[in-house]
Design a protein around this motif. Structure first.
Motif, PDB file in Angstrom:
ATOM      1  N   TRP A 132      -4.623   5.485   4.304  1.00  0.00           N
ATOM      2  CA  TRP A 132      -3.444   5.111   5.091  1.00  0.00           C
ATOM      3  C   TRP A 132      -3.666   3.787   5.813  1.00  0.00           C
ATOM      4  O   TRP A 132      -4.771   3.497   6.281  1.00  0.00           O
ATOM      5  N   SER A 136      -4.597   3.759  -8.516  1.00  0.00           N
ATOM      6  CA  SER A 136      -3.965   4.299  -7.316  1.00  0.00           C
ATOM      7  C   SER A 136      -2.462   4.300  -7.408  1.00  0.00           C
ATOM      8  O   SER A 136      -1.853   3.301  -7.780  1.00  0.00           O
ATOM      9  N   ASN A 177       0.464   3.928   1.861  1.00  0.00           N
ATOM     10  CA  ASN A 177      -0.452   4.996   1.454  1.00  0.00           C
ATOM     11  C   ASN A 177      -0.924   4.766   0.027  1.00  0.00           C
ATOM     12  O   ASN A 177      -0.131   4.379  -0.834  1.00  0.00           O
ATOM     13  N   ASN A 188      -6.401  10.352  -0.064  1.00  0.00           N
ATOM     14  CA  ASN A 188      -5.337   9.540   0.505  1.00  0.00           C
ATOM     15  C   ASN A 188      -5.925   8.536   1.480  1.00  0.00           C
ATOM     16  O   ASN A 188      -6.774   8.883   2.315  1.00  0.00           O
ATOM     17  N   PHE A 207      -2.857   6.871  -3.018  1.00  0.00           N
ATOM     18  CA  PHE A 207      -3.322   8.183  -3.480  1.00  0.00           C
ATOM     19  C   PHE A 207      -4.026   8.011  -4.816  1.00  0.00           C
ATOM     20  O   PHE A 207      -3.477   7.404  -5.740  1.00  0.00           O
TER      21      PHE A 207
END
Length: 120
Positions: free
Chosen positions: A110, A32, A97, A108, A99
């Motif tokens: 959050w 990530s 965040n 994504n 990704f």
């Protein structure tokens, strides 16, 4: 279950420092890219800093470069944003965040956000 949880926000005077933390679970941390965004009242969410997997490469918005430092702890699955020399214009809700490319495609995740207020 995916979780991203920010902490460390608060109120600080101009010139002060804060360190935000983001604790992650439930997804493939090791692949990530981690990012910090912020959103001030009446403004769009903006990217502040990012760090690639394994922490090799970082990027900063021009407005925070030289004052903020992003880092990650791959053992604890945490990301950090060290913020120094804070200015009034840094006041915002800060979001963590993640990704990554999952089997279903780009994804994504959050956090819920943490408030940073810079005031005298």
């Amino acid at each position: 279950q995916v979780q991203l949880m920010e902490s460390g926000g608060g109120s600080v005077q101009p010139g002060g420092s804060l360190t935000l933390s983001c604790s992650a679970s439930g997804f493939a941390w090791y692949k990530s890219e981690m990012k910090w965004f912020r959103q001030a009242p009446g403004k769009e969410r903006e990217l502040v800093a990012r760090i690639l997997p394994r922490g090799g490469i970082t990027w900063y918005a021009a407005s925070v470069k030289g004052r903020f430092t992003i880092s990650r702890d791959d053992i604890k699955k945490m990301a950090f944003l060290q913020m120094n020399d804070l200015k009034f214009e840094d006041t915002a809700v800060y979001f963590c965040n993640a990704f990554l490319l999952e089997d279903s495609g780009p994804t994504n995740y959050w956090g819920q956000g943490t408030q940073v207020t810079v005031s005298s």
